[in-house]
Scaffold this motif. Structure first.
Motif, short mmCIF file in Angstrom:
data_model
loop_
_atom_site.label_atom_id
_atom_site.label_comp_id
_atom_site.label_asym_id
_atom_site.label_seq_id
_atom_site.Cartn_x
_atom_site.Cartn_y
_atom_site.Cartn_z
N THR A 1 0.96 -1.29 0.03
CA THR A 1 -0.07 -0.05 -0.07
C THR A 1 0.80 1.03 -0.02
O THR A 1 1.96 1.04 0.20
N ARG A 2 0.33 2.51 -0.41
CA ARG A 2 1.15 3.57 -0.32
C ARG A 2 0.89 4.55 1.00
O ARG A 2 1.36 5.72 0.98
N GLY A 3 0.55 3.68 1.99
CA GLY A 3 0.20 4.52 3.40
C GLY A 3 -0.86 5.25 3.40
O GLY A 3 -1.60 5.34 2.56
N PRO A 4 -1.02 5.80 4.58
CA PRO A 4 -2.29 6.74 4.79
C PRO A 4 -2.44 8.03 4.02
O PRO A 4 -3.45 8.42 3.78
N ILE B 1 8.17 -0.22 4.58
CA ILE B 1 7.14 -0.93 3.85
C ILE B 1 6.02 -1.09 4.39
O ILE B 1 5.86 -1.16 5.71
N HIS B 2 5.01 -0.65 3.40
CA HIS B 2 3.66 -0.60 4.01
C HIS B 2 2.73 -1.63 3.18
O HIS B 2 2.91 -1.90 2.04
N ASP C 1 -1.24 -1.36 7.07
CA ASP C 1 -2.21 -0.34 7.00
C ASP C 1 -3.76 -0.94 6.77
O ASP C 1 -4.70 -0.19 7.05
N ASP C 2 -3.75 -2.06 6.49
CA ASP C 2 -5.14 -2.82 6.16
C ASP C 2 -5.08 -4.14 6.36
O ASP C 2 -4.24 -4.85 6.34
#
Length: 121
Positions: free
Chosen positions: A48-51, A76-77, A111-112
């Motif tokens: 993911t690209r982060g929040p 790393i996300h 992140d998820d």
């Protein structure tokens, strides 16, 4: 002609390390290879690209989302699949990426949590 007391400024050496006590590997980690290894880890659904959508490594003509290479760390996300303990997944990602990170610390952020493959996209 010299100014002052005949002293000259120290010469800049672009090859010398910024901190002489710290040595760095000659080759930087490969963000694309790190991304491939991360998504192949069991339990990882996607990078993911982060929040704020800013976690990426920018290369000529492309970017590698979810992997950010810094001087001291590899950030790393990820989104993980529901069902496995998150600390186990994070430990597996760190272990898999460790050999590719040079001397950098590996930081993994979840992140998820999802039950699909389309997480974080």
């Amino acid at each position: 002609m010299t100014r002052g007391r005949g002293r000259t400024a120290p010469r800049f050496d672009p090859v010398a390390p910024a901190n002489p006590g710290v040595t760095r590997p000659r080759t930087a980690p490969d963000a694309r290879r790190i991304a491939e290894v991360v998504v192949s880890c069991p339990g990882v659904a996607a990078l993911t690209r982060g929040p704020f959508g800013t976690v990426a490594t920018y290369l000529p003509g492309e970017s590698v989302p979810g992997v950010c290479l810094r001087d001291e760390e590899v950030e790393i996300h990820v989104a993980v699949r529901y069902g496995r303990p998150i600390p186990e997944i994070v430990a597996e990602v760190r272990e898999a990426v460790g050999p590719l990170s040079g001397d950098r610390r590996v930081d993994v952020t979840v992140d998820d949590v999802t039950d699909t493959e389309e997480a974080g996209r």
